[in-house]
Design an enzyme around this catalytic site. Structure first.
Site, PDB file in Angstrom:
ATOM      1  N   LYS A  30     -32.539  20.738 -10.730  1.00 42.09           N
ATOM      2  CA  LYS A  30     -31.452  21.724 -10.618  1.00 42.09           C
ATOM      3  C   LYS A  30     -30.088  21.098 -10.928  1.00 42.09           C
ATOM      4  CE  LYS A  30     -30.832  21.295  -5.588  1.00 42.09           C
ATOM      5  NZ  LYS A  30     -29.505  20.681  -5.638  1.00 42.09           N
ATOM      6  N   THR A  31     -29.842  19.861 -10.468  1.00 43.62           N
ATOM      7  CA  THR A  31     -28.552  19.218 -10.736  1.00 43.62           C
ATOM      8  C   THR A  31     -28.373  18.994 -12.236  1.00 43.62           C
ATOM      9  OG1 THR A  31     -28.690  18.102  -8.590  1.00 43.62           O
ATOM     10  CG2 THR A  31     -27.058  17.276 -10.141  1.00 43.62           C
TER      11      THR A  31
ATOM     12  N   ASP B 150     -24.353  25.539  -6.053  1.00 41.78           N
ATOM     13  CA  ASP B 150     -25.556  24.748  -5.788  1.00 41.78           C
ATOM     14  C   ASP B 150     -26.076  25.066  -4.385  1.00 41.78           C
ATOM     15  OD1 ASP B 150     -27.550  22.859  -6.057  1.00 41.78           O
ATOM     16  OD2 ASP B 150     -26.257  21.154  -5.582  1.00 41.78           O
ATOM     17  N   GLU B 151     -27.388  24.953  -4.169  1.00 42.50           N
ATOM     18  CA  GLU B 151     -28.013  25.200  -2.855  1.00 42.50           C
ATOM     19  C   GLU B 151     -27.628  26.579  -2.317  1.00 42.50           C
ATOM     20  OE1 GLU B 151     -30.262  23.312  -1.947  1.00 42.50           O
ATOM     21  OE2 GLU B 151     -29.835  21.222  -2.417  1.00 42.50           O
TER      22      GLU B 151
ATOM     23  N   GLN C  21     -36.692  26.454   0.608  1.00 43.58           N
ATOM     24  CA  GLN C  21     -36.047  25.314   1.263  1.00 43.58           C
ATOM     25  C   GLN C  21     -34.860  25.743   2.126  1.00 43.58           C
ATOM     26  OE1 GLN C  21     -35.915  21.444  -0.978  1.00 43.58           O
ATOM     27  NE2 GLN C  21     -36.297  22.763  -2.728  1.00 43.58           N
TER      28      GLN C  21
ATOM     29  N   ARG D 120     -40.787  15.839  -0.309  1.00 44.26           N
ATOM     30  CA  ARG D 120     -40.011  14.593  -0.461  1.00 44.26           C
ATOM     31  C   ARG D 120     -40.890  13.488  -1.033  1.00 44.26           C
ATOM     32  NH1 ARG D 120     -36.215  16.839  -1.365  1.00 44.26           N
ATOM     33  NH2 ARG D 120     -37.527  18.664  -1.084  1.00 44.26           N
TER      34      ARG D 120
END
Length: 645
Positions: free
Chosen positions: A28-29, A214-215, A245, A602
Site C-alpha cells: 500500500k505504501t 493511509d490506514e 485490520q 506479521r
C-alpha cells in the site's frame, strides 16, 4: 518501482473517489508514493495542492524519504504529508482568528488529561483506574460526535453518564480558560469551523485538489467528516485501508466509515489489492480462513507467489512457565543449529502483562530481547518538566504547566499556596500566572511566599524575552538557571537513573535545536512549532531500530501492526486472553479475530501459536481452554505439539 497490474490501476485512477482495499503485505505504501509521483509528473498536479494523511509520524516520514528518490526537495516540501492531527493543527493555526483561541495555545497529551481529570473528578473516579479510562474514552467519543457538554447532559441516562457529562463540562472549561487543546480538538475544531463558516470551508476545498489517506480503516467519525468536507467539490481522493485490520475501536476508529463511503460517494471506485509480498502461502491460507468467520462487506483473499512453507505449529504447555520454556527452546535450537538470528523472531501477545514470564525465562536462558511497550520519550518525568517550562514561557495562561513546575525544582512553595492561587483564579476568572501579579495577592499569601512567586514570575518573563531573540539556546538557559541537572542528581539518587535522565535532557536539547535549525526536508521551526510538534510526538526516536539489534522482539499485537518478522510466536492463544474476557462477555469477538489476523500476517516464513492449560491469576490456578481461533484455522495446515515438559 515496478507495479503489478492491480497496483498500476490503483495509481492511475485519479478522476473521482477511490477506495483501495489493501490486504496485509500488498504494497500500500508503494501505491501511495507512486500515486503522488504520478499526480505530479504525469497529471500536472501542483505539489502544494496534494495532501497525504497518515496515522503515525513514522509513516509520514517514510513516505517523505522514499519520495526523495523520485522528486526534488522543493516539490516534497510543498506537499503536505503529515498525520491527521498535525494537519488539523495546521488548519487551526491558519484560521486562529476565527476560533476562540489565542495563537500561543498549548497541547494536552494523554498523561496531562489523566492528571487533570484526577484533579477535577470525585474520589470514586480518580481512585478507579478503569472508571477513569472509561471517562477519557467517553469524553473523546462525545467530542468526535461533536457533542457539547450540554448535548452530553441531555443524552445521558444513567447516573454515571450524568456524572461523566458534568466532568466533561468542567474539563472543557479548564481547557478553554487555560488556552489548551487536547488531541481530539485538533480534528474537531477544524471540522466544526468548516461546518459553520462556508467561506473558510470553500477556501480549503479549493486548496486541496487531491487527498490521499493511509490506514483509512482507523479513522474516527470526526476524521471521516473532515475528509467528506475537504473533498466535497471534486471528490478526488484515494483512501487506502483494510477493514480486516481495523483493531482500534477503543481509540474511536470505526469500520463503518468504509461502508459509509459507498453511500456518500455513489461513484466510488473500489480496488482490491490481494497479492501479498511478505508471507508464505500456508500463513496466508490460515489468515484467510480465520478472517472469513467475520461478516465482511468487502471480501478479500490474500495470495502469494512465494513458497507454501512449513505447517503452523501449535505449542502447548502445562502452565505459563512451560509455555515460555518451549518458546525459548525453539529459538535457541534454531539459533544454534540453523544460525537464525534472534532479531528475526517476534513474540506477540494480547496484553503487556504477558511479557513478565517470557522475560524471566529469557533472562535465565541468556536470550537477548527487547520489549516494545510504546512508552514515549516525552512521557518521562524529566522531559515533561522541561516541556512544561517551555509551554508556560509560550503560553502563560497554561495553568497545568504553571502548577506542574512551580515547585520543580523545589522553591518551597507548598500545595496549600497553589490551592489559594487556584481559588483566586477561579474567583477572578484569570490564569494562575495573572494571579501572581494581581495586587490582591498580598491579602492571602505570606510575604516570604509572595517573594518566591514573584521571583519565579519575573524569571519566566525574562525567559520569554530571551526566547524571542535566542530560541535556539532557550532550553539550555532554563536548565542552567534552575540548576536542573543538580536537582535531578539529588532527587533521583541512583547513579544509573541520574545518568539516564541527564542523557534524556541532553537529547531533548539536541532535538529542539535541530528542529529550530531545520534540514533539507524540514523547514526551520519556531519554538512554538517545536513544542506543539513534540507534543504530537512528531519526532523520530533516536534509539536504534529493532532490526539493528540482535534481540528477540517482544510486543503487543496492537504494536506489531505495520511490522513484519521472519518468525512469529503468538502467545496466550486461550479463551479469556485472545479473545479477551471482555469481548467474550460482550459477545464482541470480531475485533479480537482481526487482532489475531494482524498477528498471523506479521509472519513471513514461519508461525507458532502457543497456549497453556493452566494460568495463575491473583494467586489462584485457573484451567483454560484453547482459543476458539485455533479451531478456525485450516486443520490440515496445523501441527499440534502435545509433548509436555
Amino acid at each position: 518501482m515496478p507495479l503489478n497490474c492491480i497496483q498500476k490501476n490503483a495509481v492511475e485512477f485519479i478522476n473521482g473517489p477511490c477506495l483501495i482495499l489493501a490486504g496485509a503485505g500488498s504494497g500500500k505504501t508503494k501505491v501511495i508514493i507512486n500515486k503522488i509521483i504520478y499526480l505530479i509528473k504525469y497529471c500536472q498536479y501542483q505539489p502544494k495542492n496534494i495532501i497525504a494523511l497518515t496515522f503515525t509520524n513514522k509513516a509520514a516520514h517514510e513516505i517523505k524519504l522514499r519520495l526523495l528518490k523520485y522528486l526534488d526537495i522543493f516539490e516534497i516540501k510543498q506537499i503536505t504529508i503529515s498525520t491527521f492531527h498535525s494537519f488539523g493543527l495546521k488548519i487551526i493555526k491558519k484560521e486562529i482568528d476565527f476560533l476562540e483561541l489565542n495563537s500561543n495555545f498549548s497541547l494536552f497529551d494523554e498523561k496531562d488529561q489523566i492528571s487533570l481529570l484526577k484533579k477535577i473528578t470525585n474520589k470514586n473516579i480518580k481512585n478507579n483506574t478503569k472508571l477513569l479510562k472509561n471517562l477519557i474514552f467517553t469524553i473523546s467519543y462525545w467530542k468526535n460526535k461533536f457533542y457539547t457538554p450540554s448535548d452530553a447532559q441531555l443524552l445521558s441516562q444513567s447516573s454515571q453518564e450524568k456524572d461523566f457529562a458534568y466532568f466533561y463540562e468542567k474539563y472543557t472549561i479548564y481547557l478553554r480558560e487555560s488556552n489548551i487543546l487536547d488531541f481530539d480538538d485538533l480534528i474537531c475544531l477544524p471540522t466544526l469551523l468548516f461546518k459553520k463558516n462556508k467561506i473558510i470551508k470553500h477556501r480549503w476545498q479549493k486548496k486541496i485538489t487531491y487527498l490521499l489517506v493511509d490506514e483509512y480503516q482507523d479513522t474516527s467519525h470526526s476524521q471521516y467528516e473532515l475528509i467528506k468536507i475537504l473533498t466535497k467539490i471534486n471528490s478526488n481522493f484515494t483512501l487506502v485501508g483494510d477493514d480486516d485490520q481495523s483493531i482500534y475501536s477503543w481509540r474511536g476508529a470505526t469500520t463503518q466509515n468504509i461502508f459509509l463511503l459507498k453511500k456518500d460517494f455513489p461513484t466510488l471506485k473500489i480496488i482490491k489489492m490481494e497479492q501479498n509480498y511478505r508471507s508464505y502461502g500456508r500463513i496466508l491460507k490460515a489468515a484467510n480462513k480465520l478472517i472469513s468467520y467475520n461478516p465482511n462487506y468487502f471480501k478479500k483473499k490474500l495470495f502469494s507467489e512465494l513458497k507454501y512453507g512449513n505447517k503452523i505449529k501449535i505449542l502447548i504447555g502445562q502452565n505459563e512457565e512451560i509455555e515460555a520454556e518451549k518458546i525459548a527452546q525453539k529459538i535457541l535450537c534454531a539459533y544454534s543449529k540453523n544460525k537464525i538470528q534472534y532479531k528475526d523472531y517476534a513474540i506477540l501477545y494480547r496484553g503487556n502483562h504477558q511479557s513478565q514470564i517470557l522475560e524471566k525465562i529469557f533472562l535465565k536462558r541468556n536470550i537477548p530481547y527487547r520489549i516494545s511497550n510504546n512508552s514515549s520519550f516525552f512521557s518521562r518525568p524529566e522531559i515533561k518538566n522541561l516541556l512544561s517550562y517551555l509551554r508556560l514561557v509560550i503560553n502563560p495562561n497554561d495553568n497545568y504547566a504553571f502548577s506542574k513546575i512551580l515547585n520543580v525544582p523545589c522553591r518551597r512553595i507548598g500545595i496549600s499556596t497553589l490551592n489559594k492561587i487556584e481559588a483566586f483564579a477561579i474567583k477572578k476568572n484569570i490564569s494562575f500566572f495573572q494571579v501572581s501579579s494581581h495586587p490582591e495577592i498580598n491579602n492571602f499569601l505570606r510575604q516570604s511566599t509572595l517573594e518566591k512567586i514573584k521571583k519565579f514570575v519575573s524569571w519566566i518573563n525574562k525567559i520569554y524575552l530571551i526566547s524571542i531573540s535566542k530560541p535556539y539556546n532557550i532550553l539550555d538557559i532554563i536548565i542552567h538557571d534552575i540548576q536542573y541537572e543538580a536537582w535531578l542528581s539529588k532527587h533521583l539518587k541512583e547513579p544509573d537513573k541520574i545518568n539516564q535522565s541527564i542523557n534524556n535532557v541532553h537529547t531533548l536539547s539536541h532535538w529542539i535545536k535541530s528542529l529550530i535549525k531545520g534540514n533539507d526536508i524540514e523547514k526551520p521551526m519556531s519554538l512554538l512549532e517545536v513544542i506543539t510538534k513534540m507534543t504530537l510526538r512528531d519526532i523520530i526516536n533516536s534509539e536504534k531500530k529493532p532490526k539493528d539489534l540482535n534481540q528477540v522482539q517482544l510486543m503487543t499485537l496492537h504494536s506489531s501492526k505495520g511490522l513484519e518478522f521472519s518468525y512469529v510466536f503468538i502467545v496466550g492463544m486461550s479463551e479469556g486472553i485472545l479473545p479477551n474476557s471482555k469481548s467474550i462477555d460482550e459477545n464482541n469477538i470480531e475485533e479480537e479475530r482481526r487482532l489475531a489476523y494482524v498477528g498471523i500476517t506479521r509472519a513471513k516464513k514461519e508461525l507458532f501459536l502457543t497456549y497453556c492449560q493452566t494460568r495463575m491469576q491473583y494467586g489462584q490456578k485457573l484451567y483454560t481452554l484453547p482459543s476458539r481461533f485455533l479451531f478456525e484455522l485450516p486443520e490440515e495446515d496445523l501441527h499440534w505439539d502435545k509433548n509436555f515438559f
